[in-house]
Design a protein around this motif. Structure first.
Motif, PDB file in Angstrom:
ATOM      1  N   ALA A 276       0.690  -1.481  -0.059  1.00  0.00           N
ATOM      2  CA  ALA A 276      -0.167  -0.176  -0.152  1.00  0.00           C
ATOM      3  C   ALA A 276       0.925   1.212   0.181  1.00  0.00           C
ATOM      4  O   ALA A 276       0.886   2.174  -0.823  1.00  0.00           O
ATOM      5  CB  ALA A 276      -0.670  -0.097   1.662  1.00  0.00           C
ATOM      6  N   HIS A 277       1.876   1.539   0.675  1.00  0.00           N
ATOM      7  CA  HIS A 277       2.953   2.120   0.388  1.00  0.00           C
ATOM      8  C   HIS A 277       3.164   2.479  -0.643  1.00  0.00           C
ATOM      9  O   HIS A 277       3.483   3.473  -1.360  1.00  0.00           O
ATOM     10  CB  HIS A 277       3.854   2.689   1.857  1.00  0.00           C
ATOM     11  N   CYS A 278       3.840   1.466  -1.423  1.00  0.00           N
ATOM     12  CA  CYS A 278       4.251   1.555  -2.585  1.00  0.00           C
ATOM     13  C   CYS A 278       2.982   2.278  -3.698  1.00  0.00           C
ATOM     14  O   CYS A 278       3.277   3.297  -4.609  1.00  0.00           O
ATOM     15  CB  CYS A 278       4.905   0.481  -3.392  1.00  0.00           C
ATOM     16  N   PHE A 279       1.757   1.620  -3.076  1.00  0.00           N
ATOM     17  CA  PHE A 279       0.801   2.042  -4.808  1.00  0.00           C
ATOM     18  C   PHE A 279       0.754   4.201  -3.692  1.00  0.00           C
ATOM     19  O   PHE A 279       0.158   5.194  -5.072  1.00  0.00           O
ATOM     20  CB  PHE A 279      -0.844   1.195  -4.378  1.00  0.00           C
ATOM     21  N   MET A 280       0.779   4.539  -2.758  1.00  0.00           N
ATOM     22  CA  MET A 280       0.867   5.590  -2.605  1.00  0.00           C
ATOM     23  C   MET A 280       2.149   6.545  -3.310  1.00  0.00           C
ATOM     24  O   MET A 280       1.865   7.191  -3.824  1.00  0.00           O
ATOM     25  CB  MET A 280       0.705   5.972  -0.685  1.00  0.00           C
ATOM     26  N   ALA A 281       2.914   5.909  -2.790  1.00  0.00           N
ATOM     27  CA  ALA A 281       4.095   6.034  -3.371  1.00  0.00           C
ATOM     28  C   ALA A 281       4.474   6.688  -5.231  1.00  0.00           C
ATOM     29  O   ALA A 281       4.801   6.936  -6.225  1.00  0.00           O
ATOM     30  CB  ALA A 281       5.627   5.507  -3.554  1.00  0.00           C
ATOM     31  N   GLY A 282       2.662   6.018  -5.594  1.00  0.00           N
ATOM     32  CA  GLY A 282       3.290   6.369  -7.511  1.00  0.00           C
ATOM     33  C   GLY A 282       2.733   4.805  -8.201  1.00  0.00           C
ATOM     34  O   GLY A 282       3.150   5.065  -9.640  1.00  0.00           O
ATOM     35  N   ALA A 283       3.238   3.442  -7.771  1.00  0.00           N
ATOM     36  CA  ALA A 283       3.051   2.140  -8.455  1.00  0.00           C
ATOM     37  C   ALA A 283       1.752   2.516  -9.252  1.00  0.00           C
ATOM     38  O   ALA A 283       0.673   2.359  -7.934  1.00  0.00           O
ATOM     39  CB  ALA A 283       4.155   2.111  -7.330  1.00  0.00           C
ATOM     40  N   ASN A 284       1.581   2.291 -10.218  1.00  0.00           N
ATOM     41  CA  ASN A 284       0.142   2.193 -10.717  1.00  0.00           C
ATOM     42  C   ASN A 284       0.343   0.826 -11.459  1.00  0.00           C
ATOM     43  O   ASN A 284      -0.625   1.039 -12.995  1.00  0.00           O
ATOM     44  CB  ASN A 284       0.087   2.813 -10.832  1.00  0.00           C
TER      45      ASN A 284
END
Length: 334
Positions: A276-284
């Motif tokens: 989830a932190h990686c998605f928040m950081a911009g992973a899509n």
């Protein structure tokens, strides 16, 4: 809206990379929302169509013929098996299907002709088709484009200096030349790197610098966490901390705002909260399915549950794609 730039300096990228993690993620999340739909994540599937026996000596790779791993070299998969896997992936929600072959360079054999056939067939399924087959000649790239190939993956892996310490059978310049060949044939570029091989922060910063200062940013930037495989020279490398992945993803997102940033290999070792932190950081984008080439990957049902809990939605194929990259028989999603 964040400006698209290809003139980033290493100092600027270093300042970003070393900024406090929560500030970095906040800035990256802001850029992400300016350029992409919130919560939209592309689901991709990667299939090894020809496994093992590779003559290269990439120190991280269990498919190298030089190392004693559990990976057994095999022939190229039958067309029916490849098409069946693509259909299964589509039914499970994938909109991008990637085919990987453990070749140093694309073969001038019937196997390459079979790849062209597979590209045509899977493109007809309205999926984005990506290949990673090693180095390409201009003629091979042109044939792949004609068959309908949407994207080609060829990672830089790391900085040039560290690259030369983990791979001796292919130069950094070889990789850059292949990327140029792909770009010159109007094929979408997929190019990223691997975190956790023993590289320094400076190596990671240089990798982002090399990607973000290309004349055109790669349309796809996979950020992989090393999966240490027994029998390879990197078998004893420690697990990559989630915050290193988040830091790399955030830095990539800020410097390459329009690119798809893919949370790729190593996700299997991350909790839902860490992802989830990686998605928040911009992973899509993520890869789903039983395997990523030869290493374990996340279970499909786990990913579906994660999407539900985090409020993530699958991204359509060809969304916002550049006209020159989309196969003629496919209409891009707006």
């Amino acid at each position: 809206m964040a400006e698209l730039r290809t003139d980033w300096t290493k100092e600027e990228i270093s300042d970003l990379y070393h900024s406090p993690l929560m500030d970095l993620i906040y800035r990256a999340a802001t850029v992400h929302r300016e350029h992409h739909d919130t919560g939209e994540v592309q689901v991709c599937t990667l299939l090894s169509i020809k496994t093992g026996g590779c003559p290269e000596d990439c120190a991280y790779c269990p498919q190298s013929a030089r190392y004693n791993t559990d990976v057994e070299p095999g022939k190229m998969l039958d067309s029916e098996e490849i098409l069946g896997a693509a259909q299964k992936a589509k039914e499970a929600g994938s909109t991008r299907f990637c085919m990987g072959a453990a070749w140093r360079n694309a073969r001038k054999t019937k196997d390459f002709d079979k790849v062209l056939d597979m590209v045509r067939e899977i493109t007809d399924m309205d999926m984005e088709v990506c290949c990673t087959l090693g180095m390409l000649t201009d003629e091979q790239a042109a044939k792949l484009k004609e068959a309908g190939l949407y994207a080609y993956n060829h990672n830089l892996d790391t900085s040039e200096d560290f690259y030369n310490r983990i791979i001796s059978t292919r130069s950094y310049e070889d990789r850059l030349e292949t990327l140029e060949t792909v770009r010159n044939n109007n094929i979408s570029v997929c190019c990223g790197g691997i975190v956790g091989m023993g590289e320094t922060d400076e190596d990671r910063i240089e990798l982002i610098h090399n990607l973000s200062t290309m004349p055109q940013h790669p349309e796809s930037v996979p950020i992989n966490a090393l999966i240490a495989v027994e029998g390879t020279p990197m078998e004893n490398q420690p697990k990559v901390p989630w915050y290193d992945m988040a830091r790399m993803i955030a830095t990539a997102r800020i410097t390459m705002p329009d690119s798809m940033v893919r949370l790729s290999a190593g996700r299997v070792n991350m909790s839902m909260e860490e992802q989830a932190h990686c998605f928040m950081a911009g992973a899509n984008s993520i890869f789903t399915g039983e395997k990523l080439l030869t290493t374990e990957n996340n279970e499909l049902e786990e990913d579906k549950r994660m999407f539900e809990i985090l409020g993530l939605t699958p991204r359509e194929a060809f969304k916002n794609a550049k006209k020159e990259h989309v196969p003629e028989k496919v209409e891009a999603a707006e």
